[in-house]
Design a protein around this motif. Structure first.
Motif, mmCIF file in Angstrom:
data_model
loop_
_atom_site.group_PDB
_atom_site.id
_atom_site.type_symbol
_atom_site.label_atom_id
_atom_site.label_comp_id
_atom_site.label_asym_id
_atom_site.label_seq_id
_atom_site.Cartn_x
_atom_site.Cartn_y
_atom_site.Cartn_z
ATOM 1 N N LEU A 444 -50.221 -12.094 7.965
ATOM 2 C CA LEU A 444 -51.174 -11.018 8.175
ATOM 3 C C LEU A 444 -51.247 -10.122 6.943
ATOM 4 O O LEU A 444 -50.418 -10.211 6.027
ATOM 5 N N SER A 445 -52.215 -9.238 6.929
ATOM 6 C CA SER A 445 -52.409 -8.331 5.797
ATOM 7 C C SER A 445 -51.281 -7.306 5.746
ATOM 8 O O SER A 445 -50.635 -7.018 6.762
ATOM 9 N N PRO A 446 -51.019 -6.722 4.566
ATOM 10 C CA PRO A 446 -49.962 -5.695 4.457
ATOM 11 C C PRO A 446 -50.187 -4.521 5.397
ATOM 12 O O PRO A 446 -49.223 -3.963 5.932
ATOM 13 N N LYS A 447 -51.434 -4.147 5.624
ATOM 14 C CA LYS A 447 -51.706 -3.034 6.532
ATOM 15 C C LYS A 447 -51.305 -3.384 7.955
ATOM 16 O O LYS A 447 -50.693 -2.575 8.672
ATOM 17 N N ALA A 448 -51.625 -4.619 8.406
ATOM 18 C CA ALA A 448 -51.270 -5.030 9.766
ATOM 19 C C ALA A 448 -49.764 -5.148 9.940
ATOM 20 O O ALA A 448 -49.244 -4.919 11.039
ATOM 21 N N LEU A 449 -49.048 -5.484 8.860
ATOM 22 C CA LEU A 449 -47.601 -5.666 8.942
ATOM 23 C C LEU A 449 -46.829 -4.366 8.722
ATOM 24 O O LEU A 449 -45.593 -4.380 8.714
ATOM 25 N N ARG A 450 -47.522 -3.257 8.543
ATOM 26 C CA ARG A 450 -46.834 -1.996 8.288
ATOM 27 C C ARG A 450 -45.890 -1.594 9.424
ATOM 28 O O ARG A 450 -44.766 -1.141 9.165
ATOM 29 N N PRO A 451 -46.249 -1.753 10.711
ATOM 30 C CA PRO A 451 -45.273 -1.433 11.770
ATOM 31 C C PRO A 451 -44.012 -2.292 11.696
ATOM 32 O O PRO A 451 -42.912 -1.812 12.008
ATOM 33 N N VAL A 452 -44.158 -3.536 11.279
ATOM 34 C CA VAL A 452 -42.989 -4.414 11.151
ATOM 35 C C VAL A 452 -42.067 -3.897 10.057
ATOM 36 O O VAL A 452 -40.832 -3.872 10.216
ATOM 37 N N ASP A 453 -42.635 -3.484 8.935
ATOM 38 C CA ASP A 453 -41.827 -2.972 7.829
ATOM 39 C C ASP A 453 -40.998 -1.767 8.271
ATOM 40 O O ASP A 453 -39.810 -1.647 7.924
ATOM 41 N N VAL A 454 -41.617 -0.892 9.062
ATOM 42 C CA VAL A 454 -40.905 0.311 9.505
ATOM 43 C C VAL A 454 -39.750 -0.058 10.429
ATOM 44 O O VAL A 454 -38.624 0.444 10.287
ATOM 45 N N CYS A 455 -40.005 -0.963 11.381
ATOM 46 C CA CYS A 455 -38.962 -1.353 12.341
ATOM 47 C C CYS A 455 -37.815 -2.095 11.657
ATOM 48 O O CYS A 455 -36.647 -1.896 11.984
ATOM 49 N N VAL A 456 -38.127 -2.946 10.704
ATOM 50 C CA VAL A 456 -37.080 -3.675 9.993
ATOM 51 C C VAL A 456 -36.252 -2.707 9.154
ATOM 52 O O VAL A 456 -35.025 -2.798 9.091
ATOM 53 N N ARG A 457 -36.906 -1.753 8.510
ATOM 54 C CA ARG A 457 -36.201 -0.792 7.671
ATOM 55 C C ARG A 457 -35.260 0.085 8.505
ATOM 56 O O ARG A 457 -34.176 0.464 8.048
#
Length: 503
Positions: A444-457
């Motif tokens: 998916l696009s970086p914008k769509a994956l932004r919630p994933v980045d936050v949860c992983v971090r």
């Protein structure tokens, strides 16, 4: 020395293999011996076959009778080879002609009076015979409906050994229709019966659309079991290939109902919370038989009161959940059964389980220990979690909720979109898509994956959890008719995994 031979099919778990049954008559003391890696249940066939031949009007040969089931390295068990044993002996004594034997397989158990009795696994056996190039299959009359599901092979049903002998001599024609009256399928309750619980209903709709696993928690009497038993009503029917696969599994387990040889609806299996690991996964003496996870293949495995189950029993689900099959190692080999099921868990929030949470008398330690039987690795494989609350007085007075047929229409459309998207890759539902494909080929696009980045971090989701959240996001996209999941779809999918909310 006289020699007769015919063919049968041996089942080894979900795999089948054609075997050659060879009967030899030689000089010596009268006797009947079996060879070819047979078990004790198959050795008992000597008495059944001897009595069936004698009671069918043919004198059993007063010679040394040796019957071999080849190949010898394949373990053989059960009573399904009785008919083939008898036919090979009749062919060795020239009691029947051999013209039809080469292209025919024989399946069935013999009674002492010569009657043919049905056996397990007729459908996978006939499928293997068809694939091996055989033109005909002779089965007990009660199994004709099951055997005729297989195309491109002639099927005949017989009532007795005498009838099979007459057919081999060209004196009669075997039946091709079973006379057992069809039994109507059990009705499935409607979702309209459930009062309130809009969030739980929506979660089950998402689960049905993508074949995702669900965990429902809430006080007793709130509707967890009621909702679970209505989930089959919103699932689309099985396709032809899936129906044959599911029917073959139930045939091996001996669970097919008379008059209903083909299973067309997703199975719903709900074992008791006191079930053992063997009953859940499969097992038994000799070659392991399918358990509840395999009987729920392409359907639903519902574990009510899952917190009351043993931790080892629950953890045994981890491998089939991840791989879609179960492997059971035994002395005679490894039995492999398909087990791509949809897991549905339901549990009370604590051991005392009051109607209102404020009335709970359990300490914090007791509450944590109660649901602690559900290990982290198991819960990490559950895609959707919902906490159910008692409906208010207003919900009890509202009109009927949405029916199962309306929900099924949306679920069918979402599944059709998924099948069309994954067709060239061989995946049928979003839950089957490997995580590597979601992260690379369908990234998916970086914008769509932004919630994933936050949860992983923040350490709120594992790598496996990310993959499963992305699968749910694709299902949410299919339900709304979109092309690609958006940031909202991904955030909502993560919310269903972490009920603490997304920040």
């Amino acid at each position: 020395m006289s020699l007769g031979r015919c063919h049968s099919v041996c089942l080894n778990a979900f795999e089948a293999g054609v075997i050659e049954v060879q009967a030899s008559l030689s000089q010596g003391l009268p006797g009947f011996s079996l060879s070819g890696n047979v078990d004790s249940s198959l050795r008992e066939a000597r008495d059944r076959v001897r009595a069936a031949i004698s009671n069918s009007g043919v004198k059993f040969p007063e010679k040394k009778v040796t019957v071999n089931l080849a190949p010898a390295q394949m373990p053989k068990s059960g009573s399904g080879h009785d008919l083939a044993l008898a036919v090979s002996i009749l062919a060795a004594t020239d009691a029947v002609p051999t013209a039809k034997l080469d292209g025919t397989i024989f399946l069935g158990e013999l009674a002492l009076d010569g009657r043919l009795r049905p056996v397990r696994g007729v459908l996978p056996a006939v499928i293997e015979a068809r694939n091996a190039g055989f033109a005909r299959a002779v089965v007990p009359i009660e199994s004709v409906g099951e055997a005729t599901l297989v195309r491109d092979i002639e099927v005949g049903g017989a009532h007795s050994l005498s009838e099979v002998s007459s057919w081999l001599r060209g004196e009669c024609v075997l039946d091709t229709v079973c006379e057992i009256r069809a039994v109507p399928a059990d009705p499935v309750a409607d979702m309209a019966d459930v009062i309130g619980q809009s969030e739980a209903r929506h979660v089950l709709e998402i689960a049905a659309a993508g074949a995702h696993h669900v965990m429902m928690t809430g006080p007793p009497g709130i509707g967890k079991t009621m909702l679970a038993r209505r989930l089959p009503g919103i699932l689309p029917p099985l396709e032809e290939e899936e129906s044959l696969e599911v029917t073959a599994l139930h045939s091996i387990a001996g669970r097919l109902r008379p008059g209903q040889p083909l299973i067309t609806s997703p199975p719903f299996v709900a074992p008791h919370h006191s079930t053992s690991t063997t009953a859940l996964i499969g097992g038994g003496t000799g070659i392991a038989r399918p358990g509840a996870v395999s009987l729920a293949h392409r359907g639903i495995l519902f574990l009510d009161e899952c917190a009351e189950m043993g931790p080892k029993v629950l953890d045994s689900l981890r491998q089939p959940l991840e791989e879609g099959e179960v492997r059971i190692s035994r002395r005679d080999g490894v039995a492999t059964y398909p087990a791509r099921f949809q897991l549905l868990l339901a549990a009370n929030p604590c051991a005392c389980a009051p109607v209102h949470d404020v009335d709970c008398v359990c300490s914090a330690v007791v509450r944590r220990r109660y649901l602690g039987k559900l290990s982290g690795p198991l819960m990490d494989r559950v895609d959707l979690r919902v906490q159910m609350e008692p409906p208010g007085n207003a919900a009890l007075m509202m009109a009927a909720e949405e029916s199962s047929s309306d929900i099924r229409a949306r679920v069918t459309a979402a599944r059709s979109a998924a099948i069309e998207r994954w067709r060239e890759h061989g995946w049928r539902t979003n839950s089957e898509v490997p995580g590597s494909a979601l992260r690379q080929q369908f990234r998916l696009s970086p914008k769509a994956l932004r919630p994933v980045d936050v949860c992983v971090r923040e350490g709120r989701v594992t790598t496996r959890g990310v993959d499963r959240a992305l699968r749910v996001a694709w299902t949410l996209n299919d339900l709304r008719g979109g092309d690609v999941p958006t940031e909202t779809d991904v955030a909502q999918a993560l919310l269903y995994r972490d009920r603490g909310g997304f920040r």
